[in-house]
Design an enzyme around this catalytic site. Structure first.
Site, mmCIF file in Angstrom:
data_model
loop_
_atom_site.group_PDB
_atom_site.id
_atom_site.type_symbol
_atom_site.label_atom_id
_atom_site.label_comp_id
_atom_site.label_asym_id
_atom_site.label_seq_id
_atom_site.Cartn_x
_atom_site.Cartn_y
_atom_site.Cartn_z
ATOM 1 N N ARG A 50 0.339 1.194 -3.804
ATOM 2 C CA ARG A 50 0.687 1.448 -5.202
ATOM 3 C C ARG A 50 1.763 2.518 -5.322
ATOM 4 O O ARG A 50 1.860 3.419 -4.498
ATOM 5 C CB ARG A 50 -0.567 1.843 -5.986
ATOM 6 N N GLU B 193 3.703 -13.180 -3.039
ATOM 7 C CA GLU B 193 3.081 -13.821 -4.202
ATOM 8 C C GLU B 193 4.134 -14.367 -5.149
ATOM 9 O O GLU B 193 5.256 -13.865 -5.226
ATOM 10 C CB GLU B 193 2.165 -12.846 -4.941
ATOM 11 N N GLN C 111 3.417 -1.806 -7.537
ATOM 12 C CA GLN C 111 2.871 -2.007 -6.202
ATOM 13 C C GLN C 111 3.833 -2.772 -5.313
ATOM 14 O O GLN C 111 4.783 -3.406 -5.783
ATOM 15 C CB GLN C 111 1.540 -2.747 -6.281
ATOM 16 N N HIS D 201 3.607 -4.883 -1.191
ATOM 17 C CA HIS D 201 2.703 -5.385 -0.164
ATOM 18 C C HIS D 201 3.398 -5.367 1.197
ATOM 19 O O HIS D 201 4.623 -5.516 1.284
ATOM 20 C CB HIS D 201 2.241 -6.795 -0.505
ATOM 21 N N HIS E 7 6.753 -4.353 -7.735
ATOM 22 C CA HIS E 7 6.587 -5.197 -8.906
ATOM 23 C C HIS E 7 5.430 -4.678 -9.751
ATOM 24 O O HIS E 7 4.511 -4.035 -9.247
ATOM 25 C CB HIS E 7 6.363 -6.662 -8.527
#
Length: 394
Positions: free
Chosen positions: A274, A120, A83, A85, A255
């Site tokens: 994804r 993240e 995925q 972001h 990642h």
């Protein structure tokens, strides 16, 4: 203001059966336990310990603002989906576009469930934590392809990566993998991985330098048979963290965590694009639009000593910063810039606001406390380990 919080593990299929239970000191249920969320994100807000009240409702009642971050325990028993972001600007535009189109926010093909980005960081708690993160340098990937043998599918991938413009070659390889790779192509790759990782590996010329990559890719092929995301995984860096080491996944970076237990901290968002190894919706054009296809090393975060008993992991975003505190019996004081969450991961930790006379909250592993109400600092005592999440400096 201290609010003790807790939550139930989320039973995603990729979760590990033992990691979270072992940390909490309880008997495993036998079912996968993937994540515990600590925060007020509406997708699964924490509960005020001992009650059914949601943390988001408790904060609203107390006049507290929503948290800019979400803290998690993450336990991977098999690969998460590949995925990436979006950036903040991409999230704002994508959310507005899907709202205008009337796509339900809980629809399986919804991409932008909010208007926020989702950088993240994850810090390993297990002795070993494996992850695929970012695009491996192209020359190394071509070496891996050569080690796997000259099947037509791998030769096609190698030809695309031979482009003089490395990023353009990676984008072409990703587009071929997700748009054009057939079931037969995936079967070819799976067979090549099996041969390279088997007892006759030397006979087929497998490069020993890629033994770990081949092991991880074989596991992914077994868990997701026929999934063309296996070719995407083939392009990615494999990183093995030891306890206390950390990775950062900024906007656009592909990642997929593979195995291990960690503390994860992210911006408060649920926006995921994804790229394979999943039964869920994959929007190839949108993924290719937002993905960072720049080859390079995985973005490892080096902790910085921030006291006699603390190290800080700061990826340089305004949403969050994470501090790991080792307690050996003497109190440790920490400054706060705003609301925070403290999660215990080992031992028994007492947390109190720094002002004298305040009551303390005692935490066992897997328990957490929200600190707000204008508190400028906390004092932690006991013996064990805790993670302090708060807004970053940007």
């Amino acid at each position: 203001m201290l609010i003790p919080i807790s939550n139930a593990p989320r039973p995603y299929s990729w979760g590990h059966t033992d990691f979270i239970a072992d940390l909490e000191g309880r008997t495993p249920t036998g079912d996968p336990e993937a994540e515990i969320w600590y925060g007020d994100h509406p997708g699964d807000p924490s509960r005020v310990t001992g009650t059914d009240e949601r943390l988001d409702a408790a904060l609203a009642r107390a006049g507290e603002r929503p948290l800019p971050f979400l803290l998690k325990l993450l336990a991977a028993g098999s690969s998460l989906s590949i995925q990436a972001h979006p950036t903040k600007a991409e999230a704002v535009a994508g959310f507005a576009r899907e709202e205008a189109a009337g796509v339900p926010r809980d629809a399986s093909d919804r991409l932008y469930r909010d208007d926020n980005h989702k950088p993240e960081i994850i810090v390993a708690l297990s002795d070993e934590f494996r992850a695929l993160v970012g695009i491996r340098p192209v020359a190394e990937t071509r070496r891996l392809l050569a080690a796997l043998g000259g099947t037509p599918a791998l030769a096609r991938l190698d030809a695309l990566l031979a482009d003089d413009d490395a990023e353009r070659g990676v984008r072409a390889a990703l587009a071929w993998a997700l748009n054009d790779a057939t079931g037969d192509d995936v079967a070819e790759l799976t067979a090549a991985l099996d041969a390279a990782g088997g007892a006759d590996a030397a006979a087929v010329g497998a490069d020993a330098a890629f033994a770990d990559e081949i092991t991880v890719l074989r596991a992914a092929a077994s868990d997701f048979p026929g999934d063309a995301g296996l070719f995407v995984a083939l392009l990615m860096n494999l990183v093995t963290l030891t306890r206390g080491e950390a990775l950062f996944a900024p906007a656009g970076v592909l990642h997929a965590y593979q195995s291990g237990l960690g503390v994860e901290l992210m911006a408060a968002s649920d926006n995921v694009l994804r790229g394979g190894l999943t039964p869920k919706h994959v929007d190839v054009p949108e993924l290719l639009r937002i993905v960072d296809a720049t080859p390079g090393r995985a973005p490892v975060v080096e902790p910085v000593v921030s006291g006699d008993h603390a190290v800080t992991y700061d990826p340089g975003v305004e949403d969050f910063v994470l501090t790991r505190v080792e307690l050996t019996g003497s109190p440790v004081s920490a400054d706060l810039r705003g609301p925070a969450i403290i999660l215990a991961t080992r031992g028994e930790i007492a947390v109190a606001e720094r002002e004298p006379g305040r009551d303390a909250v005692v935490l066992a592993p897997g328990q957490a406390v929200y600190v707000g109400g204008g508190a400028t600092g906390v004092e932690m005592s006991g013996t064990g380990e805790a993670f302090l999440a708060q807004a970053g400096l940007g």
